[in-house]
Design a protein around this motif. Structure first.
Motif, mmCIF file in Angstrom:
data_model
loop_
_atom_site.group_PDB
_atom_site.id
_atom_site.type_symbol
_atom_site.label_atom_id
_atom_site.label_comp_id
_atom_site.label_asym_id
_atom_site.label_seq_id
_atom_site.Cartn_x
_atom_site.Cartn_y
_atom_site.Cartn_z
ATOM 1 N N ARG A 86 29.851 5.258 80.380
ATOM 2 C CA ARG A 86 30.068 4.227 81.394
ATOM 3 C C ARG A 86 30.135 2.852 80.743
ATOM 4 O O ARG A 86 29.293 2.483 79.940
ATOM 5 C CB ARG A 86 28.932 4.259 82.410
ATOM 6 C CG ARG A 86 29.124 3.295 83.537
ATOM 7 C CD ARG A 86 28.096 3.564 84.623
ATOM 8 N NE ARG A 86 28.346 2.663 85.719
ATOM 9 C CZ ARG A 86 27.493 1.740 86.114
ATOM 10 N NH1 ARG A 86 26.333 1.614 85.512
ATOM 11 N NH2 ARG A 86 27.781 0.956 87.121
ATOM 12 N N LYS A 87 31.120 2.105 81.121
ATOM 13 C CA LYS A 87 31.287 0.756 80.598
ATOM 14 C C LYS A 87 30.360 -0.210 81.337
ATOM 15 O O LYS A 87 30.144 -0.072 82.540
ATOM 16 C CB LYS A 87 32.736 0.279 80.778
ATOM 17 C CG LYS A 87 33.760 1.162 80.112
ATOM 18 C CD LYS A 87 33.684 1.024 78.625
ATOM 19 C CE LYS A 87 34.780 1.856 77.984
ATOM 20 N NZ LYS A 87 34.581 2.086 76.597
ATOM 21 N N GLN A 90 29.465 -3.467 83.276
ATOM 22 C CA GLN A 90 30.268 -4.281 84.177
ATOM 23 C C GLN A 90 30.079 -5.746 83.813
ATOM 24 O O GLN A 90 29.003 -6.300 83.971
ATOM 25 C CB GLN A 90 29.862 -4.011 85.617
ATOM 26 C CG GLN A 90 30.097 -2.567 85.987
ATOM 27 C CD GLN A 90 29.503 -2.210 87.327
ATOM 28 O OE1 GLN A 90 28.934 -3.042 88.006
ATOM 29 N NE2 GLN A 90 29.644 -0.958 87.698
ATOM 30 N N LYS A 91 31.124 -6.343 83.318
ATOM 31 C CA LYS A 91 31.077 -7.681 82.766
ATOM 32 C C LYS A 91 30.579 -8.710 83.792
ATOM 33 O O LYS A 91 31.151 -8.856 84.861
ATOM 34 C CB LYS A 91 32.464 -8.088 82.285
ATOM 35 C CG LYS A 91 32.472 -9.240 81.336
ATOM 36 C CD LYS A 91 33.850 -9.435 80.765
ATOM 37 C CE LYS A 91 33.780 -10.141 79.446
ATOM 38 N NZ LYS A 91 35.088 -10.225 78.830
ATOM 39 N N ARG A 130 23.201 0.630 81.554
ATOM 40 C CA ARG A 130 23.525 1.964 81.039
ATOM 41 C C ARG A 130 22.275 2.635 80.505
ATOM 42 O O ARG A 130 21.938 2.505 79.333
ATOM 43 C CB ARG A 130 24.601 1.868 79.972
ATOM 44 C CG ARG A 130 25.910 1.373 80.536
ATOM 45 C CD ARG A 130 26.929 1.228 79.461
ATOM 46 N NE ARG A 130 26.618 0.016 78.709
ATOM 47 C CZ ARG A 130 27.115 -0.265 77.528
ATOM 48 N NH1 ARG A 130 27.928 0.548 76.949
ATOM 49 N NH2 ARG A 130 26.804 -1.390 76.915
#
Length: 73
Positions: free
Chosen positions: A34-35, A37-38, A45
Motif C-alpha cells: 500500500r502506498k 497517501q501524500k 502502513r
C-alpha cells in the motif's frame, strides 16, 4: 476449573491451517504494498513483522503456492 462442553477447543485441520496462513500472507502483501497517501496519512502502513519474517524465510515454491491458494488450476 472445569471447561463446559460448549467451550471445548476445536483443533484446526491441515486445510484450515493452510487457509489461515494464506489469508495472513495475502493481508500482509496488501498492507506492505500500500502506498502512503501524500499529505493525509504519511505513516499509516502497519503490517505484521512476524508474517514478514515468515515470508522472507519461505522457499519460493512455498510462497508461490500461498499466493495461488484457492485458485483454479
Amino acid at each position: 476449573m472445569q471447561m463446559r462442553d460448549d467451550h471445548t477447543r476445536r483443533h484446526l485441520n491441515v486445510d484450515e491451517k493452510q487457509a489461515l496462513k494464506a489469508e495472513a500472507i495475502h493481508r500482509f502483501l496488501q498492507q506492505y504494498a500500500r502506498k502512503a497517501q501524500k499529505g493525509t496519512e504519511p505513516n499509516d502502513r502497519k503490517y505484521s513483522r512476524d508474517v514478514e519474517r515468515k515470508v522472507r524465510q519461505m522457499k519460493p515454491q512455498e510462497f508461490d503456492s500461498f499466493l495461488r491458494y484457492g485458485e483454479e488450476e
